[in-house]
Design an enzyme around this catalytic site. Structure first.
Site, PDB file in Angstrom:
ATOM      1  N   LYS A  29       0.833  -1.210   0.000  1.00 52.38           N
ATOM      2  CA  LYS A  29       0.000   0.000   0.000  1.00 52.38           C
ATOM      3  C   LYS A  29       0.864   1.255   0.000  1.00 52.38           C
ATOM      4  O   LYS A  29       0.404   2.322   0.407  1.00 52.38           O
ATOM      5  CB  LYS A  29      -0.940  -0.004   1.214  1.00 52.38           C
ATOM      6  CG  LYS A  29      -2.124  -0.935   1.064  1.00 52.38           C
ATOM      7  CD  LYS A  29      -3.266  -0.487   1.976  1.00 52.38           C
ATOM      8  CE  LYS A  29      -4.559  -1.154   1.568  1.00 52.38           C
ATOM      9  NZ  LYS A  29      -5.720  -0.572   2.293  1.00 52.38           N
ATOM     10  N   LEU A  70      -6.314   6.774   2.065  1.00 56.99           N
ATOM     11  CA  LEU A  70      -7.591   7.427   1.781  1.00 56.99           C
ATOM     12  C   LEU A  70      -8.778   6.494   1.967  1.00 56.99           C
ATOM     13  O   LEU A  70      -9.913   6.958   2.115  1.00 56.99           O
ATOM     14  CB  LEU A  70      -7.587   8.007   0.364  1.00 56.99           C
ATOM     15  CG  LEU A  70      -6.594   9.150   0.137  1.00 56.99           C
ATOM     16  CD1 LEU A  70      -6.649   9.617  -1.311  1.00 56.99           C
ATOM     17  CD2 LEU A  70      -6.888  10.313   1.074  1.00 56.99           C
ATOM     18  N   GLU A 116       4.865  14.679   6.394  1.00 59.28           N
ATOM     19  CA  GLU A 116       4.676  15.069   7.794  1.00 59.28           C
ATOM     20  C   GLU A 116       5.463  14.137   8.713  1.00 59.28           C
ATOM     21  O   GLU A 116       6.111  14.594   9.668  1.00 59.28           O
ATOM     22  CB  GLU A 116       3.187  15.031   8.147  1.00 59.28           C
ATOM     23  CG  GLU A 116       2.360  16.092   7.436  1.00 59.28           C
ATOM     24  CD  GLU A 116       0.924  16.104   7.895  1.00 59.28           C
ATOM     25  OE1 GLU A 116       0.537  17.029   8.637  1.00 59.28           O
ATOM     26  OE2 GLU A 116       0.175  15.176   7.504  1.00 59.28           O
ATOM     27  N   GLU A 136      -2.858  17.518  -0.474  1.00 61.43           N
ATOM     28  CA  GLU A 136      -4.084  17.763   0.291  1.00 61.43           C
ATOM     29  C   GLU A 136      -4.945  18.877  -0.310  1.00 61.43           C
ATOM     30  O   GLU A 136      -6.176  18.808  -0.275  1.00 61.43           O
ATOM     31  CB  GLU A 136      -3.738  18.101   1.748  1.00 61.43           C
ATOM     32  CG  GLU A 136      -3.261  16.920   2.578  1.00 61.43           C
ATOM     33  CD  GLU A 136      -1.780  16.631   2.426  1.00 61.43           C
ATOM     34  OE1 GLU A 136      -1.265  15.793   3.175  1.00 61.43           O
ATOM     35  OE2 GLU A 136      -1.123  17.255   1.552  1.00 61.43           O
TER      36      GLU A 136
END
Length: 264
Positions: A29, A70, A116, A136
Protein backbone atom coordinates in the site's frame (compact mmCIF):
# COMPACT_ATOMS: atom_id res chain seq x y z
CA UNK A 1 15.69 -8.45 18.94
CA UNK A 2 12.77 -7.86 16.59
CA UNK A 3 9.19 -6.86 17.29
CA UNK A 4 6.63 -6.80 14.50
CA UNK A 5 2.99 -5.91 13.97
CA UNK A 6 0.96 -6.06 10.79
CA UNK A 7 2.08 -2.60 9.67
CA UNK A 8 5.33 -1.90 11.52
CA UNK A 9 8.46 -3.76 12.58
CA UNK A 10 11.03 -2.79 15.20
CA UNK A 11 14.47 -4.37 15.15
CA UNK A 12 17.06 -3.67 17.82
CA UNK A 13 20.58 -4.07 16.45
CA UNK A 14 24.19 -2.97 16.96
CA UNK A 15 27.00 -4.36 19.07
CA UNK A 16 25.37 -3.08 22.26
CA UNK A 17 21.77 -3.11 21.01
CA UNK A 18 22.05 0.65 20.61
CA UNK A 19 20.20 1.09 17.28
CA UNK A 20 16.47 0.67 16.68
CA UNK A 21 15.29 0.13 13.11
CA UNK A 22 11.65 1.13 12.89
CA UNK A 23 10.22 0.11 9.51
CA UNK A 24 6.81 0.72 7.92
CA UNK A 25 5.72 -2.65 6.51
CA UNK A 26 2.73 -1.78 4.32
CA UNK A 27 4.80 -1.94 1.15
CA UNK A 28 1.88 -3.17 -0.97
CA UNK A 29 0.00 0.00 0.00
CA UNK A 30 3.06 2.24 -0.49
CA UNK A 31 3.22 2.43 3.34
CA UNK A 32 0.10 4.59 3.44
CA UNK A 33 -0.66 5.79 6.94
CA UNK A 34 -3.63 4.32 8.73
CA UNK A 35 -4.61 5.21 12.28
CA UNK A 36 -3.37 1.79 13.33
CA UNK A 37 0.05 2.46 11.82
CA UNK A 38 0.24 5.90 13.41
CA UNK A 39 -0.52 4.38 16.82
CA UNK A 40 2.09 1.65 16.20
CA UNK A 41 4.69 4.36 15.45
CA UNK A 42 3.75 6.14 18.69
CA UNK A 43 4.00 2.94 20.71
CA UNK A 44 7.33 1.98 19.12
CA UNK A 45 9.05 5.21 20.08
CA UNK A 46 7.48 5.32 23.53
CA UNK A 47 8.69 1.81 24.34
CA UNK A 48 12.26 1.63 23.02
CA UNK A 49 14.61 -0.47 25.18
CA UNK A 50 16.90 1.48 27.48
CA UNK A 51 19.95 0.34 25.49
CA UNK A 52 18.84 2.22 22.35
CA UNK A 53 20.66 5.49 21.63
CA UNK A 54 19.51 6.25 18.06
CA UNK A 55 16.89 5.04 15.59
CA UNK A 56 16.45 4.66 11.84
CA UNK A 57 12.98 5.15 10.34
CA UNK A 58 12.49 3.29 7.06
CA UNK A 59 9.75 2.09 4.73
CA UNK A 60 9.70 -1.27 2.95
CA UNK A 61 9.19 -1.51 -0.80
CA UNK A 62 9.53 1.19 -3.42
CA UNK A 63 8.23 4.11 -1.34
CA UNK A 64 8.95 5.57 2.08
CA UNK A 65 5.34 6.67 2.59
CA UNK A 66 2.70 7.82 0.11
CA UNK A 67 0.63 9.61 2.75
CA UNK A 68 -2.78 9.06 4.28
CA UNK A 69 -4.61 5.83 3.51
CA UNK A 70 -7.59 7.43 1.78
CA UNK A 71 -9.63 4.24 2.22
CA UNK A 72 -9.72 5.14 5.92
CA UNK A 73 -10.81 8.74 5.32
CA UNK A 74 -14.08 9.27 7.18
CA UNK A 75 -16.59 12.05 7.44
CA UNK A 76 -16.14 13.68 10.83
CA UNK A 77 -17.71 16.63 12.54
CA UNK A 78 -15.42 19.45 13.66
CA UNK A 79 -14.88 18.06 17.14
CA UNK A 80 -14.07 14.57 15.88
CA UNK A 81 -11.67 16.06 13.35
CA UNK A 82 -9.79 17.98 16.03
CA UNK A 83 -9.40 14.90 18.22
CA UNK A 84 -8.26 12.81 15.25
CA UNK A 85 -5.63 15.38 14.28
CA UNK A 86 -4.43 15.63 17.86
CA UNK A 87 -3.98 11.84 17.96
CA UNK A 88 -1.56 12.14 15.02
CA UNK A 89 0.19 15.08 16.70
CA UNK A 90 0.80 13.02 19.82
CA UNK A 91 2.12 10.09 17.78
CA UNK A 92 4.63 12.16 15.80
CA UNK A 93 5.64 14.06 18.94
CA UNK A 94 6.65 10.67 20.36
CA UNK A 95 9.12 10.47 17.49
CA UNK A 96 10.39 14.05 17.43
CA UNK A 97 10.47 14.49 21.20
CA UNK A 98 11.20 10.91 22.14
CA UNK A 99 14.25 9.51 23.94
CA UNK A 100 16.69 9.25 20.99
CA UNK A 101 17.55 10.96 17.70
CA UNK A 102 15.83 9.55 14.61
CA UNK A 103 17.35 9.34 11.11
CA UNK A 104 14.77 8.86 8.35
CA UNK A 105 15.73 6.83 5.27
CA UNK A 106 13.73 8.26 2.34
CA UNK A 107 13.05 6.80 -1.09
CA UNK A 108 10.25 7.02 -3.61
CA UNK A 109 7.14 8.84 -2.45
CA UNK A 110 7.42 11.14 0.56
CA UNK A 111 3.97 12.57 0.09
CA UNK A 112 1.30 14.17 2.29
CA UNK A 113 1.31 12.45 5.65
CA UNK A 114 4.56 10.76 4.62
CA UNK A 115 6.23 14.17 4.43
CA UNK A 116 4.68 15.07 7.79
CA UNK A 117 6.17 11.87 9.23
CA UNK A 118 9.58 12.51 7.69
CA UNK A 119 9.63 16.09 8.97
CA UNK A 120 9.33 14.79 12.55
CA UNK A 121 12.68 12.99 12.20
CA UNK A 122 15.88 14.79 13.20
CA UNK A 123 17.94 13.90 10.13
CA UNK A 124 16.64 12.87 6.70
CA UNK A 125 18.65 10.92 4.12
CA UNK A 126 17.07 10.75 0.65
CA UNK A 127 18.08 8.61 -2.30
CA UNK A 128 17.78 9.72 -5.92
CA UNK A 129 14.28 8.20 -6.35
CA UNK A 130 12.75 10.41 -3.65
CA UNK A 131 10.05 12.94 -4.45
CA UNK A 132 8.04 15.26 -2.21
CA UNK A 133 4.46 16.50 -2.54
CA UNK A 134 1.50 17.79 -0.53
CA UNK A 135 -1.65 16.87 -2.49
CA UNK A 136 -4.08 17.76 0.29
CA UNK A 137 -5.05 21.04 -1.37
CA UNK A 138 -6.36 19.32 -4.52
CA UNK A 139 -8.32 16.84 -2.37
CA UNK A 140 -10.16 19.52 -0.45
CA UNK A 141 -8.47 18.76 2.85
CA UNK A 142 -5.71 20.28 4.96
CA UNK A 143 -2.66 18.74 6.60
CA UNK A 144 -3.50 17.38 10.04
CA UNK A 145 -0.42 15.52 11.25
CA UNK A 146 1.68 18.53 12.23
CA UNK A 147 2.84 19.41 8.73
CA UNK A 148 1.83 23.07 8.93
CA UNK A 149 4.18 23.45 11.92
CA UNK A 150 7.11 21.24 10.91
CA UNK A 151 7.38 21.58 7.13
CA UNK A 152 7.65 25.42 6.99
CA UNK A 153 10.57 25.14 9.41
CA UNK A 154 12.35 23.06 6.77
CA UNK A 155 11.47 24.91 3.56
CA UNK A 156 9.46 28.04 4.47
CA UNK A 157 5.79 29.00 4.49
CA UNK A 158 5.72 30.26 0.89
CA UNK A 159 7.10 27.01 -0.53
CA UNK A 160 4.67 24.85 1.42
CA UNK A 161 1.80 27.09 0.33
CA UNK A 162 2.85 26.74 -3.29
CA UNK A 163 2.96 22.93 -2.97
CA UNK A 164 -0.55 22.78 -1.51
CA UNK A 165 -2.08 25.36 -3.86
CA UNK A 166 -0.61 24.01 -7.09
CA UNK A 167 0.29 20.38 -6.39
CA UNK A 168 3.94 21.08 -7.11
CA UNK A 169 6.26 18.07 -6.76
CA UNK A 170 9.94 18.34 -5.86
CA UNK A 171 12.49 15.73 -6.92
CA UNK A 172 15.32 14.40 -4.77
CA UNK A 173 17.93 16.91 -5.93
CA UNK A 174 15.71 19.95 -5.41
CA UNK A 175 14.50 18.51 -2.11
CA UNK A 176 18.03 18.26 -0.74
CA UNK A 177 18.88 21.75 -1.96
CA UNK A 178 15.76 23.27 -0.38
CA UNK A 179 16.03 21.49 2.96
CA UNK A 180 13.60 18.55 2.86
CA UNK A 181 16.62 16.27 3.41
CA UNK A 182 20.12 16.93 4.74
CA UNK A 183 21.77 14.14 2.73
CA UNK A 184 21.29 12.87 -0.83
CA UNK A 185 22.68 9.50 -1.94
CA UNK A 186 22.44 7.17 -4.93
CA UNK A 187 19.39 4.99 -5.48
CA UNK A 188 19.16 2.22 -2.90
CA UNK A 189 21.76 3.74 -0.57
CA UNK A 190 19.57 5.74 1.81
CA UNK A 191 19.14 3.05 4.45
CA UNK A 192 22.84 2.22 4.64
CA UNK A 193 23.72 5.91 4.99
CA UNK A 194 21.01 6.44 7.60
CA UNK A 195 22.25 3.46 9.60
CA UNK A 196 25.81 4.77 9.38
CA UNK A 197 24.70 8.15 10.72
CA UNK A 198 22.59 6.61 13.49
CA UNK A 199 25.55 4.47 14.56
CA UNK A 200 27.72 7.60 14.75
CA UNK A 201 25.05 9.51 16.67
CA UNK A 202 24.74 6.65 19.16
CA UNK A 203 28.34 7.25 20.27
CA UNK A 204 27.50 10.77 21.52
CA UNK A 205 26.79 11.46 25.16
CA UNK A 206 23.07 10.69 25.61
CA UNK A 207 22.38 13.92 27.49
CA UNK A 208 23.90 15.98 24.68
CA UNK A 209 21.74 14.18 22.10
CA UNK A 210 18.70 14.75 24.28
CA UNK A 211 19.48 18.45 24.61
CA UNK A 212 19.88 18.78 20.85
CA UNK A 213 16.50 17.12 20.28
CA UNK A 214 14.52 18.84 23.00
CA UNK A 215 16.24 22.13 23.83
CA UNK A 216 17.70 23.35 20.53
CA UNK A 217 14.38 23.60 18.61
CA UNK A 218 12.79 25.47 21.51
CA UNK A 219 15.76 27.81 21.95
CA UNK A 220 15.55 28.68 18.25
CA UNK A 221 11.97 29.91 18.76
CA UNK A 222 12.62 31.91 21.92
CA UNK A 223 13.41 35.63 22.05
CA UNK A 224 17.17 36.09 22.11
CA UNK A 225 17.46 36.93 25.81
CA UNK A 226 15.33 33.90 26.76
CA UNK A 227 17.30 31.70 24.39
CA UNK A 228 20.63 32.76 25.86
CA UNK A 229 19.44 31.91 29.35
CA UNK A 230 18.04 28.54 28.26
CA UNK A 231 21.29 27.78 26.45
CA UNK A 232 23.31 28.61 29.56
CA UNK A 233 21.17 26.30 31.69
CA UNK A 234 21.27 23.40 29.23
CA UNK A 235 25.01 23.84 28.69
CA UNK A 236 25.65 23.71 32.44
CA UNK A 237 23.47 20.62 32.86
CA UNK A 238 25.09 18.77 29.94
CA UNK A 239 28.67 19.45 30.96
CA UNK A 240 27.96 18.47 34.56
CA UNK A 241 27.06 14.90 33.55
CA UNK A 242 29.69 12.33 34.62
CA UNK A 243 30.05 11.02 31.06
CA UNK A 244 30.70 14.53 29.74
CA UNK A 245 33.39 15.13 32.36
CA UNK A 246 35.07 11.83 31.48
CA UNK A 247 34.99 12.64 27.76
CA UNK A 248 36.66 16.01 28.39
CA UNK A 249 39.33 14.36 30.56
CA UNK A 250 39.96 11.75 27.86
CA UNK A 251 40.33 14.49 25.26
CA UNK A 252 42.76 16.52 27.38
CA UNK A 253 44.81 13.40 28.08
CA UNK A 254 44.93 12.44 24.39
CA UNK A 255 42.81 9.33 24.87
CA UNK A 256 39.93 10.38 22.63
CA UNK A 257 39.84 10.23 18.86
CA UNK A 258 39.78 13.66 17.25
CA UNK A 259 39.24 12.81 13.58
CA UNK A 260 36.02 14.16 12.08
CA UNK A 261 34.63 12.52 8.96
CA UNK A 262 33.58 14.79 6.14
CA UNK A 263 29.82 14.69 5.64
CA UNK A 264 28.54 13.98 2.15
Amino acid sequence: MTRASQDLSVEITGKNKEIAIVRLTRGKKRNALSDGLILAIRDAFQNLPASVRAAVLDGEGEHFCAGLDLSELKERDAGEGVHHSRLWHAALDALQYGPVPVVASLHGAVVGGGLELASAAHIRVADSTTFYALPEGSRGIFVGGGGSVRIPKLVGVARMMDMMLTGRVYNAEDGERLGFAQYLVAEGQAFDRALELATRIATNAPLTNYALMHALPRIAEQPADHGFMTEALISAIAQAAPEAKQRVRDFLEGKAGTKVKKAS
